[in-house]
Design a protein around this motif. Structure first.
Motif, PDB file in Angstrom:
ATOM      1  N   LEU A   1      -5.680  -2.893  -7.019  1.00  0.00           N
ATOM      2  CA  LEU A   1      -4.740  -2.264  -6.096  1.00  0.00           C
ATOM      3  C   LEU A   1      -3.384  -2.276  -6.780  1.00  0.00           C
ATOM      4  O   LEU A   1      -2.973  -3.313  -7.317  1.00  0.00           O
ATOM      5  CB  LEU A   1      -4.675  -3.051  -4.787  1.00  0.00           C
ATOM      6  N   ILE A   2      -2.716  -1.137  -6.798  1.00  0.00           N
ATOM      7  CA  ILE A   2      -1.397  -1.044  -7.424  1.00  0.00           C
ATOM      8  C   ILE A   2      -0.399  -0.562  -6.386  1.00  0.00           C
ATOM      9  O   ILE A   2      -0.625   0.443  -5.710  1.00  0.00           O
ATOM     10  CB  ILE A   2      -1.424  -0.105  -8.647  1.00  0.00           C
ATOM     11  N   LYS A   3       0.700  -1.308  -6.264  1.00  0.00           N
ATOM     12  CA  LYS A   3       1.774  -0.987  -5.317  1.00  0.00           C
ATOM     13  C   LYS A   3       3.014  -0.578  -6.108  1.00  0.00           C
ATOM     14  O   LYS A   3       3.397  -1.272  -7.051  1.00  0.00           O
ATOM     15  CB  LYS A   3       2.123  -2.208  -4.471  1.00  0.00           C
ATOM     16  N   ALA A   4       3.630   0.520  -5.708  1.00  0.00           N
ATOM     17  CA  ALA A   4       4.840   0.989  -6.384  1.00  0.00           C
ATOM     18  C   ALA A   4       6.070   0.410  -5.707  1.00  0.00           C
ATOM     19  O   ALA A   4       6.285   0.615  -4.519  1.00  0.00           O
ATOM     20  CB  ALA A   4       4.897   2.514  -6.367  1.00  0.00           C
ATOM     21  N   ARG A   5       6.865  -0.333  -6.450  1.00  0.00           N
ATOM     22  CA  ARG A   5       8.142  -0.881  -5.962  1.00  0.00           C
ATOM     23  C   ARG A   5       9.278   0.092  -6.247  1.00  0.00           C
ATOM     24  O   ARG A   5      10.381  -0.069  -5.764  1.00  0.00           O
ATOM     25  CB  ARG A   5       8.421  -2.231  -6.613  1.00  0.00           C
ATOM     26  N   GLY A   6       8.984   1.077  -7.040  1.00  0.00           N
ATOM     27  CA  GLY A   6       9.856   2.198  -7.385  1.00  0.00           C
ATOM     28  C   GLY A   6       8.918   3.244  -7.955  1.00  0.00           C
ATOM     29  O   GLY A   6       7.743   2.959  -8.180  1.00  0.00           O
ATOM     30  N   ASP A   7       9.384   4.465  -8.174  1.00  0.00           N
ATOM     31  CA  ASP A   7       8.504   5.478  -8.757  1.00  0.00           C
ATOM     32  C   ASP A   7       7.981   4.973 -10.100  1.00  0.00           C
ATOM     33  O   ASP A   7       8.764   4.507 -10.935  1.00  0.00           O
ATOM     34  CB  ASP A   7       9.248   6.788  -8.965  1.00  0.00           C
ATOM     35  N   VAL A   8       6.669   5.053 -10.302  1.00  0.00           N
ATOM     36  CA  VAL A   8       6.076   4.586 -11.553  1.00  0.00           C
ATOM     37  C   VAL A   8       4.958   5.536 -11.984  1.00  0.00           C
ATOM     38  O   VAL A   8       4.040   5.810 -11.226  1.00  0.00           O
ATOM     39  CB  VAL A   8       5.555   3.123 -11.439  1.00  0.00           C
ATOM     40  N   TRP A   9       5.096   6.064 -13.207  1.00  0.00           N
ATOM     41  CA  TRP A   9       4.030   6.893 -13.758  1.00  0.00           C
ATOM     42  C   TRP A   9       2.933   5.958 -14.258  1.00  0.00           C
ATOM     43  O   TRP A   9       3.205   4.908 -14.851  1.00  0.00           O
ATOM     44  CB  TRP A   9       4.537   7.753 -14.916  1.00  0.00           C
TER      45      TRP A   9
ATOM     46  N   GLY B   1       7.048   2.689  -2.699  1.00  0.00           N
ATOM     47  CA  GLY B   1       6.598   2.311  -1.363  1.00  0.00           C
ATOM     48  C   GLY B   1       5.157   2.665  -1.057  1.00  0.00           C
ATOM     49  O   GLY B   1       4.661   2.372   0.022  1.00  0.00           O
ATOM     50  N   THR B   2       4.462   3.302  -2.006  1.00  0.00           N
ATOM     51  CA  THR B   2       3.059   3.657  -1.776  1.00  0.00           C
ATOM     52  C   THR B   2       2.151   2.767  -2.621  1.00  0.00           C
ATOM     53  O   THR B   2       2.606   2.045  -3.499  1.00  0.00           O
ATOM     54  CB  THR B   2       2.775   5.142  -2.100  1.00  0.00           C
ATOM     55  N   GLU B   3       0.875   2.816  -2.324  1.00  0.00           N
ATOM     56  CA  GLU B   3      -0.105   2.041  -3.081  1.00  0.00           C
ATOM     57  C   GLU B   3      -1.395   2.830  -3.195  1.00  0.00           C
ATOM     58  O   GLU B   3      -1.645   3.747  -2.416  1.00  0.00           O
ATOM     59  CB  GLU B   3      -0.357   0.679  -2.439  1.00  0.00           C
ATOM     60  N   THR B   4      -2.186   2.456  -4.166  1.00  0.00           N
ATOM     61  CA  THR B   4      -3.478   3.091  -4.379  1.00  0.00           C
ATOM     62  C   THR B   4      -4.429   2.056  -4.962  1.00  0.00           C
ATOM     63  O   THR B   4      -3.990   1.067  -5.548  1.00  0.00           O
ATOM     64  CB  THR B   4      -3.346   4.334  -5.296  1.00  0.00           C
ATOM     65  N   SER B   5      -5.730   2.266  -4.756  1.00  0.00           N
ATOM     66  CA  SER B   5      -6.695   1.281  -5.254  1.00  0.00           C
ATOM     67  C   SER B   5      -7.980   1.965  -5.699  1.00  0.00           C
ATOM     68  O   SER B   5      -8.270   3.096  -5.302  1.00  0.00           O
ATOM     69  CB  SER B   5      -6.998   0.235  -4.185  1.00  0.00           C
TER      70      SER B   5
ATOM     71  N   VAL C   1       0.499  -5.511  -9.090  1.00  0.00           N
ATOM     72  CA  VAL C   1      -0.950  -5.376  -9.194  1.00  0.00           C
ATOM     73  C   VAL C   1      -1.648  -6.489  -8.415  1.00  0.00           C
ATOM     74  O   VAL C   1      -1.271  -7.654  -8.485  1.00  0.00           O
ATOM     75  CB  VAL C   1      -1.408  -5.413 -10.679  1.00  0.00           C
ATOM     76  N   VAL C   2      -2.691  -6.087  -7.670  1.00  0.00           N
ATOM     77  CA  VAL C   2      -3.599  -7.027  -7.013  1.00  0.00           C
ATOM     78  C   VAL C   2      -4.973  -6.768  -7.633  1.00  0.00           C
ATOM     79  O   VAL C   2      -5.453  -5.633  -7.632  1.00  0.00           O
ATOM     80  CB  VAL C   2      -3.642  -6.814  -5.483  1.00  0.00           C
TER      81      VAL C   2
END
Length: 104
Positions: free
Chosen positions: A22-30, A48-52, A71-72
């Motif tokens: 699981l990856i969480k964006a703390r700022g825009d990240v490519w 502010g978004t996340e994806t897994s 990262v989780v």
């Protein structure tokens, strides 16, 4: 007096948890995310978004701004990828067993 025997329902076997990242964006990240030899993601994850993804093989992840990604792995929070503030691209390998290492 005879003791009353309690019937105990069999405990169903629990399936082991599937490995995931699981990856969480703390700022825009490519990011470019590869699982096995397949590219599953190659774009900017907005702040502010996340994806897994479930992991069927090791995940190779390149972060454009590693100081903006958290990262989780398999439920364990690994924290910010590079909390020292690096803005250079960095690539990491995340294994199914929960281990990980920096590749470049």
């Amino acid at each position: 007096i005879l003791p009353v025997s309690a019937s105990v329902a069999p405990v169903p076997k629990q399936e082991p948890a599937k490995p995931y990242i699981l990856i969480k964006a703390r700022g825009d990240v490519w990011m470019k995310v590869m699982i096995g030899d397949k590219v599953l993601y190659s774009q900017t994850l907005k702040s502010g978004t996340e994806t897994s993804w479930d992991l069927s093989a090791s995940a190779k992840v390149t972060f454009g701004r590693p100081n903006m990604a958290e990262v989780v792995l398999n439920g364990k929070n690994l924290g910010i990828v590079n909390s020292k503030g690096s803005k250079k691209s960095e690539t990491y390998l995340y294994d199914l067993d929960g281990s990980y290492k920096k590749l470049q």
